[in-house]
Design a protein around this motif. Structure first.
Motif, PDB file in Angstrom:
ATOM      1  N   ALA A  19      -1.418 -12.372  96.372  1.00 21.10           N
ATOM      2  CA  ALA A  19      -0.728 -12.848  97.577  1.00 21.10           C
ATOM      3  C   ALA A  19       0.358 -13.859  97.202  1.00 21.10           C
ATOM      4  O   ALA A  19       1.472 -13.826  97.757  1.00 21.10           O
ATOM      5  N   GLU A  20       0.062 -14.738  96.271  1.00 21.16           N
ATOM      6  CA  GLU A  20       1.043 -15.726  95.814  1.00 21.16           C
ATOM      7  C   GLU A  20       2.219 -15.032  95.124  1.00 21.16           C
ATOM      8  O   GLU A  20       3.378 -15.379  95.351  1.00 21.16           O
ATOM      9  N   SER A  21       1.931 -14.038  94.312  1.00 24.39           N
ATOM     10  CA  SER A  21       2.997 -13.297  93.623  1.00 24.39           C
ATOM     11  C   SER A  21       3.875 -12.556  94.626  1.00 24.39           C
ATOM     12  O   SER A  21       5.107 -12.545  94.494  1.00 24.39           O
ATOM     13  N   LYS A  22       3.263 -11.946  95.640  1.00 28.55           N
ATOM     14  CA  LYS A  22       4.051 -11.236  96.655  1.00 28.55           C
ATOM     15  C   LYS A  22       4.936 -12.204  97.428  1.00 28.55           C
ATOM     16  O   LYS A  22       6.066 -11.865  97.794  1.00 28.55           O
ATOM     17  N   LYS A  23       4.424 -13.408  97.663  1.00 25.95           N
ATOM     18  CA  LYS A  23       5.223 -14.407  98.364  1.00 25.95           C
ATOM     19  C   LYS A  23       6.424 -14.812  97.512  1.00 25.95           C
ATOM     20  O   LYS A  23       7.547 -14.959  98.017  1.00 25.95           O
ATOM     21  N   ILE A  24       6.223 -14.963  96.208  1.00 26.95           N
ATOM     22  CA  ILE A  24       7.324 -15.299  95.302  1.00 26.95           C
ATOM     23  C   ILE A  24       8.321 -14.146  95.226  1.00 26.95           C
ATOM     24  O   ILE A  24       9.539 -14.360  95.266  1.00 26.95           O
ATOM     25  N   TRP A  25       7.836 -12.946  95.147  1.00 25.39           N
ATOM     26  CA  TRP A  25       8.722 -11.783  95.065  1.00 25.39           C
ATOM     27  C   TRP A  25       9.557 -11.646  96.345  1.00 25.39           C
ATOM     28  O   TRP A  25      10.692 -11.176  96.301  1.00 25.39           O
ATOM     29  N   ALA A  26       8.994 -12.048  97.468  1.00 27.87           N
ATOM     30  CA  ALA A  26       9.724 -11.936  98.741  1.00 27.87           C
ATOM     31  C   ALA A  26      10.891 -12.917  98.805  1.00 27.87           C
ATOM     32  O   ALA A  26      11.831 -12.710  99.581  1.00 27.87           O
ATOM     33  N   THR A  27      10.861 -13.968  97.996  1.00 27.94           N
ATOM     34  CA  THR A  27      11.949 -14.949  98.012  1.00 27.94           C
ATOM     35  C   THR A  27      13.087 -14.579  97.072  1.00 27.94           C
ATOM     36  O   THR A  27      14.053 -15.316  96.979  1.00 27.94           O
ATOM     37  N   ARG A  28      12.974 -13.455  96.411  1.00 25.22           N
ATOM     38  CA  ARG A  28      14.012 -13.028  95.479  1.00 25.22           C
ATOM     39  C   ARG A  28      14.910 -11.985  96.127  1.00 25.22           C
ATOM     40  O   ARG A  28      14.526 -11.291  97.045  1.00 25.22           O
ATOM     41  N   GLY A  29      16.132 -11.907  95.645  1.00 24.52           N
ATOM     42  CA  GLY A  29      17.060 -10.899  96.135  1.00 24.52           C
ATOM     43  C   GLY A  29      18.060 -11.470  97.125  1.00 24.52           C
ATOM     44  O   GLY A  29      17.928 -12.580  97.624  1.00 24.52           O
ATOM     45  N   ASP A  31      18.900 -10.470 100.241  1.00 23.20           N
ATOM     46  CA  ASP A  31      18.426 -10.645 101.621  1.00 23.20           C
ATOM     47  C   ASP A  31      17.582 -11.903 101.766  1.00 23.20           C
ATOM     48  O   ASP A  31      17.690 -12.625 102.759  1.00 23.20           O
ATOM     49  N   ALA A  32      16.760 -12.183 100.771  1.00 20.53           N
ATOM     50  CA  ALA A  32      15.924 -13.380 100.822  1.00 20.53           C
ATOM     51  C   ALA A  32      16.775 -14.644 100.740  1.00 20.53           C
ATOM     52  O   ALA A  32      16.497 -15.634 101.416  1.00 20.53           O
ATOM     53  N   ARG A  33      17.830 -14.623  99.920  1.00 18.97           N
ATOM     54  CA  ARG A  33      18.729 -15.785  99.833  1.00 18.97           C
ATOM     55  C   ARG A  33      19.461 -16.008 101.147  1.00 18.97           C
ATOM     56  O   ARG A  33      19.654 -17.145 101.584  1.00 18.97           O
ATOM     57  N   ILE A  34      19.877 -14.926 101.799  1.00 21.12           N
ATOM     58  CA  ILE A  34      20.545 -15.046 103.096  1.00 21.12           C
ATOM     59  C   ILE A  34      19.589 -15.623 104.131  1.00 21.12           C
ATOM     60  O   ILE A  34      19.956 -16.511 104.912  1.00 21.12           O
TER      61      ILE A  34
END
Length: 109
Positions: A19-29, A31-34
Motif C-alpha cells: 500500500a505504501e509503495s502504491k501510494k509512492i508510485w501514484a505521486t510519480r508522473g 499527472d501526479a505533478r499537476i
C-alpha cells in the motif's frame, strides 16, 4: 515451523508495504505533478513564496526576530527624534548639510 500468527503478521507487513509503495508510485508522473501543484495552489503560501511587504510582516512576527525588531524600532525612533531636533542653526553649522543641501551654496558641489 511458522505459526499462523507469524504468517498473518508477515502478510500484514507486506500488505502495508505494498500500500505504501502504491501510494509512492501514484505521486510519480506528469499527472501526479499537476495534481500536486493544484493542491499546493489551494493552500496558503509558505514563507518561501512570500515577497515584499508580506514577507517583511512575517519576519517581524517571527519570535526569533523579536530582539532585532526591538533594536530596529529603537534606532528608528531615535533617528526620527534626532531629525526633529535638528534645527536650522545646526544645519548651517553642519559642513555636510551646508555643502550639499543648503540652497545658498549650490555652486559648491
Amino acid at each position: 515451523m511458522v505459526s499462523q500468527a507469524e504468517i498473518a503478521e508477515i502478510n500484514t507487513y507486506f500488505q502495508n508495504r505494498m500500500a505504501e509503495s502504491k501510494k509512492i508510485w501514484a505521486t510519480r508522473g506528469k499527472d501526479a505533478r499537476i495534481a500536486a501543484a493544484a493542491a499546493k495552489a489551494n493552500q496558503p503560501p509558505t514563507w518561501r513564496q512570500l515577497k515584499g511587504i508580506p514577507l517583511m510582516i512575517h519576519e517581524i512576527k517571527h519570535v526569533g526576530n523579536r530582539p532585532f525588531m526591538v533594536g530596529f524600532g529603537l534606532v528608528s525612533v531615535g533617528a526620527l527624534w534626532l531629525q526633529t531636533k535638528f534645527t536650522d542653526e545646526m544645519k548651517k553649522d553642519s559642513l555636510y548639510w551646508s555643502t550639499y543641501h543648503l540652497k545658498e551654496n549650490k555652486s559648491a558641489h
